[in-house]
Design a protein around this motif. Structure first.
Motif, PDB file in Angstrom:
ATOM      1  N   TYR A 111     -22.308  20.211 -51.084  1.00 18.23           N
ATOM      2  CA  TYR A 111     -23.828  19.510 -51.613  1.00 18.23           C
ATOM      3  C   TYR A 111     -24.611  19.174 -50.392  1.00 18.23           C
ATOM      4  CZ  TYR A 111     -22.081  19.225 -56.506  1.00 18.23           C
ATOM      5  OH  TYR A 111     -21.388  19.517 -57.832  1.00 18.23           O
ATOM      6  N   LEU A 112     -25.594  19.578 -50.306  1.00 18.62           N
ATOM      7  CA  LEU A 112     -26.350  18.956 -49.317  1.00 18.62           C
ATOM      8  C   LEU A 112     -28.002  19.132 -49.469  1.00 18.62           C
ATOM      9  CD1 LEU A 112     -27.392  21.685 -46.786  1.00 18.62           C
ATOM     10  CD2 LEU A 112     -26.187  22.582 -48.389  1.00 18.62           C
ATOM     11  N   THR A 113     -28.876  18.213 -48.769  1.00 20.29           N
ATOM     12  CA  THR A 113     -30.040  18.121 -49.115  1.00 20.29           C
ATOM     13  C   THR A 113     -30.876  18.886 -48.163  1.00 20.29           C
ATOM     14  OG1 THR A 113     -29.845  15.808 -49.801  1.00 20.29           O
ATOM     15  CG2 THR A 113     -32.186  16.324 -48.932  1.00 20.29           C
ATOM     16  N   VAL A 114     -31.985  19.509 -48.726  1.00 20.91           N
ATOM     17  CA  VAL A 114     -32.781  20.704 -47.800  1.00 20.91           C
ATOM     18  C   VAL A 114     -34.078  19.985 -47.847  1.00 20.91           C
ATOM     19  CG1 VAL A 114     -33.779  22.960 -47.589  1.00 20.91           C
ATOM     20  CG2 VAL A 114     -31.592  22.579 -48.557  1.00 20.91           C
ATOM     21  N   SER A 115     -34.666  19.635 -46.392  1.00 18.85           N
ATOM     22  CA  SER A 115     -35.887  19.170 -46.520  1.00 18.85           C
ATOM     23  C   SER A 115     -36.707  20.497 -45.668  1.00 18.85           C
ATOM     24  CB  SER A 115     -35.929  18.143 -45.220  1.00 18.85           C
ATOM     25  OG  SER A 115     -34.968  17.011 -45.910  1.00 18.85           O
ATOM     26  N   PRO A 154     -31.485  30.438 -57.680  1.00 22.13           N
ATOM     27  CA  PRO A 154     -30.627  30.505 -56.544  1.00 22.13           C
ATOM     28  C   PRO A 154     -31.387  30.665 -55.485  1.00 22.13           C
ATOM     29  CG  PRO A 154     -31.356  32.566 -58.019  1.00 22.13           C
ATOM     30  CD  PRO A 154     -31.829  31.376 -58.680  1.00 22.13           C
ATOM     31  N   ILE A 155     -31.030  30.278 -54.244  1.00 18.66           N
ATOM     32  CA  ILE A 155     -31.843  30.139 -52.893  1.00 18.66           C
ATOM     33  C   ILE A 155     -30.784  30.498 -51.897  1.00 18.66           C
ATOM     34  CG2 ILE A 155     -33.470  28.446 -53.594  1.00 18.66           C
ATOM     35  CD1 ILE A 155     -31.801  26.749 -51.651  1.00 18.66           C
ATOM     36  N   ILE A 156     -31.254  30.976 -50.791  1.00 22.63           N
ATOM     37  CA  ILE A 156     -30.742  30.929 -49.350  1.00 22.63           C
ATOM     38  C   ILE A 156     -31.675  30.188 -48.640  1.00 22.63           C
ATOM     39  CG2 ILE A 156     -30.364  32.565 -47.493  1.00 22.63           C
ATOM     40  CD1 ILE A 156     -30.195  34.971 -49.435  1.00 22.63           C
ATOM     41  N   ALA A 157     -31.083  29.347 -47.646  1.00 22.18           N
ATOM     42  CA  ALA A 157     -32.003  28.573 -46.945  1.00 22.18           C
ATOM     43  C   ALA A 157     -31.248  28.486 -45.485  1.00 22.18           C
ATOM     44  CB  ALA A 157     -31.815  27.001 -47.311  1.00 22.18           C
ATOM     45  N   HIS A 158     -32.083  28.360 -44.419  1.00 22.96           N
ATOM     46  CA  HIS A 158     -31.472  28.733 -42.997  1.00 22.96           C
ATOM     47  C   HIS A 158     -32.068  27.365 -42.381  1.00 22.96           C
ATOM     48  CE1 HIS A 158     -30.097  30.064 -39.378  1.00 22.96           C
ATOM     49  NE2 HIS A 158     -31.322  30.141 -38.785  1.00 22.96           N
ATOM     50  N   GLY A 159     -31.343  26.725 -41.515  1.00 28.17           N
ATOM     51  CA  GLY A 159     -32.003  25.644 -40.691  1.00 28.17           C
ATOM     52  C   GLY A 159     -31.059  24.844 -40.088  1.00 28.17           C
ATOM     53  N   GLN A 160     -31.418  23.812 -39.457  1.00 29.99           N
ATOM     54  CA  GLN A 160     -30.604  23.012 -38.678  1.00 29.99           C
ATOM     55  C   GLN A 160     -29.836  21.826 -39.798  1.00 29.99           C
ATOM     56  OE1 GLN A 160     -32.828  20.490 -35.792  1.00 29.99           O
ATOM     57  NE2 GLN A 160     -30.816  19.546 -34.937  1.00 29.99           N
ATOM     58  N   ILE A 161     -28.687  21.825 -39.451  1.00 32.79           N
ATOM     59  CA  ILE A 161     -27.709  20.804 -40.297  1.00 32.79           C
ATOM     60  C   ILE A 161     -27.327  19.699 -39.606  1.00 32.79           C
ATOM     61  CG2 ILE A 161     -25.664  21.957 -40.089  1.00 32.79           C
ATOM     62  CD1 ILE A 161     -25.391  21.633 -42.885  1.00 32.79           C
ATOM     63  N   ASP A 198     -24.294  11.714 -45.702  1.00 35.79           N
ATOM     64  CA  ASP A 198     -24.471  12.965 -46.431  1.00 35.79           C
ATOM     65  C   ASP A 198     -24.989  14.179 -45.348  1.00 35.79           C
ATOM     66  OD1 ASP A 198     -27.082  12.431 -45.756  1.00 35.79           O
ATOM     67  OD2 ASP A 198     -27.587  12.321 -48.006  1.00 35.79           O
ATOM     68  N   LEU A 199     -25.143  15.324 -45.787  1.00 37.08           N
ATOM     69  CA  LEU A 199     -25.462  16.555 -45.281  1.00 37.08           C
ATOM     70  C   LEU A 199     -26.856  16.559 -45.565  1.00 37.08           C
ATOM     71  CD1 LEU A 199     -22.495  19.090 -45.182  1.00 37.08           C
ATOM     72  CD2 LEU A 199     -23.121  17.525 -43.167  1.00 37.08           C
ATOM     73  N   GLU A 200     -27.709  17.196 -44.410  1.00 34.64           N
ATOM     74  CA  GLU A 200     -29.186  17.444 -44.475  1.00 34.64           C
ATOM     75  C   GLU A 200     -29.419  18.738 -43.562  1.00 34.64           C
ATOM     76  OE1 GLU A 200     -33.640  15.553 -44.256  1.00 34.64           O
ATOM     77  OE2 GLU A 200     -32.001  13.999 -43.790  1.00 34.64           O
ATOM     78  N   MET A 201     -30.111  19.545 -44.493  1.00 38.54           N
ATOM     79  CA  MET A 201     -30.499  20.554 -43.405  1.00 38.54           C
ATOM     80  C   MET A 201     -32.110  20.429 -43.364  1.00 38.54           C
ATOM     81  SD  MET A 201     -30.925  24.617 -44.405  1.00 38.54           S
ATOM     82  CE  MET A 201     -29.082  24.995 -43.827  1.00 38.54           C
TER      83      MET A 201
END
Length: 137
Positions: A53-57, A75-82, A97-100
């Motif tokens: 589980y992670l939060t995407v901002s 359904p998604i695909i997300a790319h970024g800095q984690i 927690d993890l955040e992207m």
């Protein structure tokens, strides 16, 4: 500082929340669940692996598209800095927690069908779920 970029594929598990920071900048955040599927060679059945589980901002240029296309259950695909966020709860408990911080977000077209709209168009994005099918082994 080392920046770690990654790509995740998953499902949105919370309604996206649009808010303003104390500096007046807008951001949309949502939670994503990602898990792998594996073919159990003994039973010949597909099983789910552990869930991440992670939060995407989403900031700046992503706001318009994410605000229209992303919703709970999609359904998604997300790319970024984690990165890992560490914080203390109201009870004084330390948590993390993890955040992207996303640089790109899109619908996973292997699990849905979407209609493309040019930026600035005033139309609702149509998303149709595709029946779940096992991934290629």
């Amino acid at each position: 500082m080392f920046e770690t970029y990654t790509t995740v594929i998953g499902s949105v598990v919370s309604e996206p929340r649009r808010r303003q920071t104390t500096t007046g900048e807008e951001v949309i955040s949502f939670r994503v669940a990602c898990n792998s599927r594996r073919l159990d060679k003994r039973s010949q059945e597909w099983t789910d692996g552990p869930t991440l589980y992670l939060t995407v901002s989403c900031w700046r240029r992503l706001l318009a598209g994410v605000g229209v296309a992303i919703a709970k259950g999609r359904p998604i695909i997300a790319h970024g800095q984690i990165k890992t966020n560490e914080y203390v709860t109201n009870d004084g408990e330390k948590r993390s927690d993890l955040e992207m911080t996303a640089v790109a977000v899109g619908l996973d077209l292997s699990r849905c069908v979407a209609r493309y709209e040019e930026p600035g168009a005033t139309a609702v994005v149509a998303v149709e779920e595709v029946a779940a099918r096992p991934a290629a082994a």
